[in-house]
Design a protein around this motif. Structure first.
Motif, mmCIF file in Angstrom:
data_model
loop_
_atom_site.group_PDB
_atom_site.id
_atom_site.type_symbol
_atom_site.label_atom_id
_atom_site.label_comp_id
_atom_site.label_asym_id
_atom_site.label_seq_id
_atom_site.Cartn_x
_atom_site.Cartn_y
_atom_site.Cartn_z
ATOM 1 N N GLN A 337 0.754 -1.523 0.529
ATOM 2 C CA GLN A 337 -0.301 -0.103 -0.238
ATOM 3 C C GLN A 337 0.458 0.845 -0.035
ATOM 4 O OE1 GLN A 337 -3.542 0.200 -0.141
ATOM 5 N NE2 GLN A 337 -3.013 -2.215 -0.647
ATOM 6 N N TRP A 338 2.495 1.269 0.239
ATOM 7 C CA TRP A 338 3.460 2.152 0.135
ATOM 8 C C TRP A 338 3.098 2.899 -0.865
ATOM 9 C CZ3 TRP A 338 7.538 3.943 -2.220
ATOM 10 C CH2 TRP A 338 8.027 4.949 -0.719
ATOM 11 N N PHE A 339 2.961 2.051 -2.526
ATOM 12 C CA PHE A 339 2.989 2.838 -3.353
ATOM 13 C C PHE A 339 2.125 3.358 -4.244
ATOM 14 C CE2 PHE A 339 6.526 -0.899 -3.183
ATOM 15 C CZ PHE A 339 7.280 -0.552 -3.296
ATOM 16 N N THR A 340 0.994 3.177 -3.174
ATOM 17 C CA THR A 340 -0.127 4.043 -3.242
ATOM 18 C C THR A 340 0.013 5.195 -3.045
ATOM 19 O OG1 THR A 340 -1.572 3.956 -1.354
ATOM 20 C CG2 THR A 340 -1.949 2.148 -3.315
ATOM 21 N N ASN A 341 0.664 5.966 -2.292
ATOM 22 C CA ASN A 341 0.963 7.074 -2.339
ATOM 23 C C ASN A 341 1.288 8.341 -3.423
ATOM 24 O OD1 ASN A 341 2.491 9.746 -0.606
ATOM 25 N ND2 ASN A 341 0.997 8.964 0.542
ATOM 26 N N LYS A 342 1.494 9.058 -3.653
ATOM 27 C CA LYS A 342 2.197 9.494 -4.730
ATOM 28 C C LYS A 342 3.127 10.284 -4.460
ATOM 29 C CE LYS A 342 -0.767 14.386 -4.891
ATOM 30 N NZ LYS A 342 -1.334 14.956 -5.777
ATOM 31 N N TRP A 343 3.488 10.574 -3.190
ATOM 32 C CA TRP A 343 4.110 11.292 -3.310
ATOM 33 C C TRP A 343 5.539 10.246 -2.416
ATOM 34 C CZ3 TRP A 343 4.142 16.436 -3.632
ATOM 35 C CH2 TRP A 343 3.232 17.019 -4.156
ATOM 36 N N ASN A 344 5.016 9.176 -1.895
ATOM 37 C CA ASN A 344 5.823 8.026 -1.468
ATOM 38 C C ASN A 344 6.663 7.795 -2.966
ATOM 39 O OD1 ASN A 344 5.265 8.292 0.841
ATOM 40 N ND2 ASN A 344 4.434 6.478 0.579
ATOM 41 N N LYS A 345 6.026 7.124 -3.812
ATOM 42 C CA LYS A 345 6.703 7.248 -5.551
ATOM 43 C C LYS A 345 7.692 8.172 -5.930
ATOM 44 C CE LYS A 345 3.004 5.381 -8.469
ATOM 45 N NZ LYS A 345 2.406 4.509 -9.258
ATOM 46 N N LEU A 346 6.959 9.295 -5.948
ATOM 47 C CA LEU A 346 7.529 10.483 -6.278
ATOM 48 C C LEU A 346 8.578 10.847 -5.817
ATOM 49 C CD1 LEU A 346 8.405 13.195 -8.264
ATOM 50 C CD2 LEU A 346 6.963 14.720 -5.870
ATOM 51 N N GLY A 347 8.939 10.468 -4.141
ATOM 52 C CA GLY A 347 10.313 10.501 -2.951
ATOM 53 C C GLY A 347 10.927 9.456 -3.312
ATOM 54 N N LEU A 348 10.483 7.906 -4.184
ATOM 55 C CA LEU A 348 11.500 7.044 -4.196
ATOM 56 C C LEU A 348 11.710 7.342 -6.231
ATOM 57 C CD1 LEU A 348 12.424 4.271 -4.095
ATOM 58 C CD2 LEU A 348 10.366 3.376 -4.867
ATOM 59 N N GLY A 349 11.156 7.855 -6.576
ATOM 60 C CA GLY A 349 11.700 8.257 -8.282
ATOM 61 C C GLY A 349 12.518 9.165 -7.987
ATOM 62 N N LEU A 350 12.319 10.093 -7.102
ATOM 63 C CA LEU A 350 14.205 11.455 -7.342
ATOM 64 C C LEU A 350 15.030 10.248 -6.620
ATOM 65 C CD1 LEU A 350 11.998 14.426 -5.980
ATOM 66 C CD2 LEU A 350 12.441 13.687 -8.254
ATOM 67 N N TYR A 351 14.689 9.407 -6.201
ATOM 68 C CA TYR A 351 16.069 8.489 -5.308
ATOM 69 C C TYR A 351 16.336 7.931 -6.627
ATOM 70 C CZ TYR A 351 18.438 5.699 -2.094
ATOM 71 O OH TYR A 351 19.765 4.764 -1.497
ATOM 72 N N SER A 352 16.099 6.822 -6.754
ATOM 73 C CA SER A 352 15.723 5.758 -8.025
ATOM 74 C C SER A 352 16.837 7.027 -8.964
ATOM 75 C CB SER A 352 14.964 5.451 -8.734
ATOM 76 O OG SER A 352 14.379 4.782 -7.524
ATOM 77 N N VAL A 353 16.392 8.521 -9.254
ATOM 78 C CA VAL A 353 17.145 8.903 -10.574
ATOM 79 C C VAL A 353 18.997 9.134 -10.109
ATOM 80 C CG1 VAL A 353 17.286 11.521 -11.459
ATOM 81 C CG2 VAL A 353 15.199 9.818 -11.623
ATOM 82 N N LEU A 354 18.686 9.151 -8.292
ATOM 83 C CA LEU A 354 20.036 9.944 -8.439
ATOM 84 C C LEU A 354 20.824 8.438 -8.168
ATOM 85 C CD1 LEU A 354 21.507 11.519 -5.493
ATOM 86 C CD2 LEU A 354 20.644 10.265 -4.899
#
Length: 525
Positions: A337-354
């Motif tokens: 369910q953690w992935f259903t939060n758009k802000w969680n996904k945005l943070g993970l996405g930016l981190y993954s880009v890093l």
């Protein structure tokens, strides 16, 4: 049996990262060299009261870390491994303390994850790879934090004894900060828990406890005060405590927010997408006492040093173990369910880009330093993090397997940490001026210095190198030996060349610093 296997595996992982190549890296960093040399002087002179560095009174810190380093020299010789052995050991013990505390007050999964937060933190590991006071302070502060909460909940006298004893050891390691951080945490916790009552305070025995802390530390403070006619006491408390807090020293200044970046970005980099959510989760679940207490302890450290004028990344590391408790418990509670939060996904996405761009960042970072540009290819070792970043994207959009994502992030960072200490940093370390210049010198000859001296030379040569501030003093010193060397900086080359008989020998840029070390020579070589 399963718990024993888990505990044994975590201890093994802790040893693997904490002791990674501690003997294969030079004692070069300014503070590390000064501390290792002061410990060497204590060990060889037998004077375990008054600390000296290169013939001068050293007032920066109390002596407990010197004692452990001297023990390391006794066991392993005067070398990098001996200087750092107990630092690394205390890193392992800090992780063990964290695991046991979380296991007792939360659950096994949270205990594992809290330990992995520390094991997979490159910055946390760096602190325990150095012969400085911080590894010992981090351990004693952590021990004090956990002992206080256990004593508060159970009334166990041994836990209460441990709390005050750990503070006493902290006083012998770095001074009043060892009282300030646990003390502020305890007071704020009792206030927020609505239990700041005389009955509770009396049960925690603050007067007798502080007396115990002073009994641990005061005999040495008294003796060093007496033997130095108060010089050590005055310099330590006013310059290295009050002045460091009230005004920036040695150029270590910055805005308030930089301290938060040290902790939440640098220290918790492996779990960056989760750290802020874990703090929010702890605030929302503040009725969970051990969670609230751990959050308070972490924030007390961060806010205390954010308000200090002198700012250094190592100052806030005592917050890492208690922040790991908060983070570890949060991670143990989340699911797909953690992935259903758009802000969680945005943070993970930016981190993954890093992570994907990490090798390029290292490449251009090294390329920008003329003295290290030839090592820019070392960025390729960080390709593991690129793989982790790509896997994060896959997990985020396809599998949604949070447990697998955590495992791969930890594994990727642990592999990077081991590569860093065994393969990456040794090649950077080889560029330091001590490694480059000492082999070119006849070390049996006279050694003196002018104006500024890189302290790593003193430890590497295992001898006092007198420092002079005038050319006349240099000339007089040269008459005392038929040949020798003057160690200084290239900024002073023109001045030194005015002295008859003194000529250029060699130079090398100081690693991670602006100056370039200069060696001049006189006489026959």
């Amino acid at each position: 049996m399963k718990l024993r296997i888990i505990f044994g595996a975590l201890v093994a992982l802790s040893i693997a990262v904490m002791f990674a190549n501690i003997g294969g890296l030079d004692v070069y960093a300014l503070d590390e060299a000064k501390n290792a040399e002061a410990a060497r002087y204590m060990y060889e002179s037998g004077n375990y009261v008054v600390p000296f560095y290169n013939g001068d009174l050293r007032t920066d810190k109390p002596p407990l870390h010197y004692y452990f380093m001297a023990a390391g020299y006794s066991l392993f010789g005067v070398n990098a491994f001996g200087a750092r052995f107990f630092s690394s050991l205390f890193g392992v013990l800090t992780i063990v303390l964290t695991f046991l505390f979380v296991l007792k007050h939360f659950n096994t999964r949270a205990a594992i994850l809290s330990s992995l937060v520390l094991i997979a933190s490159l910055h946390f590991n760096l602190q325990f790879h150095m012969s400085v006071p911080d590894p010992y302070l981090i351990f004693f502060i952590t021990w004090a934090y956990f002992s206080f909460y256990d004593a508060y909940k159970t009334g166990n006298r041994w836990q209460l004894f441990s709390f005050y004893f750990a503070i006493g050891c902290g006083l012998l390691t770095k001074g009043p900060i060892a009282v300030a951080l646990p003390g502020l945490t305890a007071v704020i916790f009792l206030l927020l828990n609505r239990d700041f009552k005389w009955k509770t305070i009396w049960r925690m025995q603050p007067f007798g406890g502080l007396l115990l802390s002073l009994m641990v530390a005061l005999p040495w403070y008294y003796e060093v005060h007496k033997q130095t006619n108060g010089a050590w006491t005055e310099d330590f408390f006013f310059k290295h405590n009050f002045s460091r807090y009230s005004e920036a020293m040695e150029g270590h200044e910055g805005i308030f927010i930089i301290t938060f970046a040290f902790v939440f970005v640098l220290g918790m980099l492996t779990f960056l997408p989760f750290v802020f959510q874990s703090i929010k989760y702890a605030i929302l679940n503040r009725k969970n006492e051990p969670l609230l207490y751990s959050l308070i302890a972490a924030l007390v450290v961060v806010i205390f040093f954010a308000s200090s004028s002198t700012k250094l990344p190592n100052y806030t590391v005592p917050s890492y173990p208690v922040l790991a408790v908060v983070l570890g418990f949060y991670l143990s509670q989340i699911d797909t369910q953690w992935f259903t939060n758009k802000w969680n996904k945005l943070g993970l996405g930016l981190y993954s880009v890093l992570l994907v761009g990490f090798p390029a960042g290292i490449y251009f970072g090294l390329k920008g330093d003329p003295s290290l540009s030839h090592l820019s290819w070392l960025g390729v070792y960080f390709i593991i993090l690129t793989g982790v970043g790509i896997y994060n994207f896959y997990t985020m959009f396809r599998s949604k397997n949070i447990a697998a994502l955590l495992r791969w992030n930890v594994a990727g960072w642990m592999a990077t940490i081991l590569l860093f200490f065994y393969l990456i940093f040794p090649q950077v370390d080889a560029e330091n001026p001590v490694r480059k210049l000492v082999p070119q010198m006849e070390t049996s000859k006279a050694m003196i210095s002018y104006a500024r001296l890189n302290p790593a030379f003193v430890f590497a040569l295992e001898r006092e190198i007198p420092r002079f501030s005038t050319l006349q003093e240099i000339e007089e010193a040269m008459t005392q030996a038929p040949s020798g060397y003057v160690i200084s900086r290239t900024d002073y080359r023109e001045e030194l060349e005015q002295i008859d008989g003194l000529e250029y020998h060699s130079e090398a840029k100081d690693l991670f610093e602006n100056p370039t070390t200069l060696v001049m020579k006189w006489g026959k070589h």
